[in-house]
Write a protein that holds these residues in place. Structure first.
Motif, mmCIF file in Angstrom:
data_model
loop_
_atom_site.group_PDB
_atom_site.id
_atom_site.type_symbol
_atom_site.label_atom_id
_atom_site.label_comp_id
_atom_site.label_asym_id
_atom_site.label_seq_id
_atom_site.Cartn_x
_atom_site.Cartn_y
_atom_site.Cartn_z
ATOM 1 N N PRO A 82 0.800 -1.225 0.000
ATOM 2 C CA PRO A 82 0.000 0.000 0.000
ATOM 3 C C PRO A 82 0.834 1.277 0.000
ATOM 4 N N SER A 131 -3.871 -5.048 -3.020
ATOM 5 C CA SER A 131 -2.757 -4.539 -2.191
ATOM 6 C C SER A 131 -3.117 -4.629 -0.714
ATOM 7 N N LEU A 132 -4.342 -4.203 -0.371
ATOM 8 C CA LEU A 132 -4.756 -4.232 1.031
ATOM 9 C C LEU A 132 -4.815 -5.661 1.558
ATOM 10 N N SER A 174 -1.369 -7.007 2.070
ATOM 11 C CA SER A 174 -0.687 -6.357 3.181
ATOM 12 C C SER A 174 -1.227 -6.839 4.531
#
Lengths: 111, 404
Positions: free
Chosen positions: B353, B386-387, B390
């Motif tokens: 992120p 991405s979230l 992550s």
């Protein structure tokens, strides 16, 4: 088990947090590593027998397996591993040594 | 050069760029430990990287900015430094893994320890950067990376069950060892969505003087090239699932991974594995070194360019020289290359992120991309993946380190 796409990410996090490793699980993981090396040594010995890998590669696998055995044997989980599995490692390492033209006892003894 | 030729060349280089030590190690681990069940992670990572690579090419073609210099201009020094530090640390670890991969490939065929090879391969990488041109690096080494097609041939020869592969392409919860499952999943995502790939691509677009006419070429290269790269990564996973998984082999050393191709391809398979590891790691090491040097130079306003003589871009050249020297020394110190690879790939997921969110803001800013701004689907896909990567990495990395 299929994961519904709507499941919240927090559910995954919860599953992970709840899955901290107990001593029994650590012993099972160590046994898992051992089984992996038993299979690797056997597959490498078979590959050497039919000539699909060179001798110098076989020696690298044997060295790596011996190093892993030494490292595993230093861990507290080692004693919880079934003796049959430890014997199995000993026999596969001996088999690999023989496939490399080395004496079987060159691999030492699995503790 | 005709557009068709450009597309073909771009696709070849994308394939070569996609498959490197991270992709090989993580997919081999996944196939060995979980069979076909983690194919979805490769698919998800590929969707995200297609969007990101396409965006980076579009940004360069429309705004004549690389990602880094646009970040510095748009967000100021603080955000730029945050991304620079994050990329710098990750790239250092990943470059060490690539140098380790090359060294291991040479160890496999010579029997000489990888620690002895680390400095010579580091020197070779540096020499190619110092003396070579951008097109040599972009096309030459990446074309050699096509040796990785051996994995596709191997996978086809093993005749894998298609039903299980299709089921594996759909995300599922783990049935055993959840920590290892999620750690492997985020490592795969990190290997697929390596930020150096799109930094390198964006700088390459500037080096190749792209303009708005190249937007179609860019889209084709990003989509088709990355998809073919992903097919090769899936092929590695499939071979591991067919060869290692039934025997319970889960590689903890590269020495074990080298057995992958011997089942389908015999003795050739052993040498093709070593060649794939060597060439793909060399290609990635060149790209990472350049991408890091680009990042520093573009953000800090230094002279830069692989086609510029080193003395005319001294600080740019110094960055990749120091990077390569440091990472070679890390390998000489004897760090386990496979563990380093898996860890650095998971860490890449964790920091995604930081890299992708400011980039997305840029790609929606009309001052930079005008009428070529992002579609909402691209924004949503990159934010969501991405979230997800992550958050899973945030939980899985500490648990894996604690002994999972």
């Amino acid at each position: 088990m299929p994961l519904p796409m709507s499941s919240p990410i927090s559910a995954i996090a919860l599953v992970l947090v709840l899955s901290c490793v107990s001593p029994e699980q650590k012993a099972e993981l160590a046994a898992h590593d051992l089984r992996s090396w038993v299979a690797t040594a056997r597959m490498t010995a078979d590959a050497l027998a039919v000539g699909t890998v060179p001798q110098l590669y076989g020696r690298q696998v044997l060295d790596a397996a011996l190093e892993s055995r030494r490292r595993l044997a230093q861990r507290s989980e080692w004693n919880a591993i079934a003796p049959e599995l430890r014997d199995s490692l000993q026999s596969s390492l001996r088999g690999l040594a023989l496939a490399l033209g080395q004496p079987a006892d060159s691999v030492g003894v699995t503790p | 050069m005709s557009k068709l030729l450009k597309i073909a060349l771009g696709i070849f280089t994308s394939i070569g760029g996609f498959l490197e030590v991270g992709a090989i190690a993580t997919t081999a681990q996944a196939g060995a430990a979980f069979g076909f069940r983690l194919i979805w992670a490769v698919v998800l990572g590929t969707i995200c990287v297609i969007f990101l690579v396409e965006m980076s090419g579009r940004l360069a073609a429309v705004s004549r900015h690389t990602i880094k210099d646009a970040l510095r201009e748009r967000f100021g020094p603080r955000i730029f430094l945050l991304t620079l530090v994050s990329d710098g640390v990750i790239n250092l670890l990943v470059l060490a893994a690539e140098i380790g991969g090359m060294s291991l490939a040479l160890q496999l065929v010579t029997g000489i320890s990888f620690r002895w090879w680390a400095v010579p391969v580091g020197f070779l990488t540096w020499l190619l950067l110092w003396k070579g041109s951008f097109s040599l690096i972009e096309n030459g080494v990446s074309l050699l990376g096509m040796v990785a097609v051996a994995f596709l041939v191997g996978a086809v020869m093993l005749d894998p069950p298609l039903n299980a592969m299709v089921r594996g392409a759909w995300p599922s919860l783990p049935t055993e060892r959840p920590v290892h499952y999620w750690f492997t999943a985020v490592s795969i995502l990190g290997a697929a969505i390596s930020p150096y790939l799109f930094y390198f691509y964006s700088a390459g677009a500037i080096e190749d003087h792209w303009d708005e006419d190249e937007i179609g070429v860019n889209r084709a290269v990003a989509t088709v090239g990355m998809s073919f790269g992903a097919i090769l990564a899936i092929a590695v996973l499939v071979v591991a699932a067919m060869v290692f998984h039934p025997h319970g082999i889960e590689p903890e050393r590269y020495e074990q991974v080298a057995l992958l191709l011997t089942s389908p391809l015999g003795r050739w398979g052993f040498y093709l594995f070593a060649a794939t590891l060597l060439v793909s790691c060399l290609g990635a090491a060149l790209e990472i070194s350049l991408a890091t040097a680009y990042s520093f130079a573009q953000g800090l306003g230094w002279n830069w360019g692989e086609d510029v003589r080193p003395r005319d871009a001294a600080r740019f050249s110094l960055v990749y020289t120091v990077m390569i020297a440091l990472t070679s020394l890390l390998m000489v110190a004897g760090i386990d290359p496979l563990k380093l690879t898996l860890f650095s790939m998971a860490l890449t997921s964790l920091t995604l992120p930081i890299v992708t969110f400011p980039f997305l803001i840029l790609m929606n800013d009309r001052d930079y991309v005008g009428e070529y701004g992002n579609h909402w689907i691209g924004n949503l896909a990159v934010i969501a993946i991405s979230l997800l990567a992550s958050i899973i990495a945030l939980v899985a990395i500490p648990l894996q380190l604690m002994g999972g």
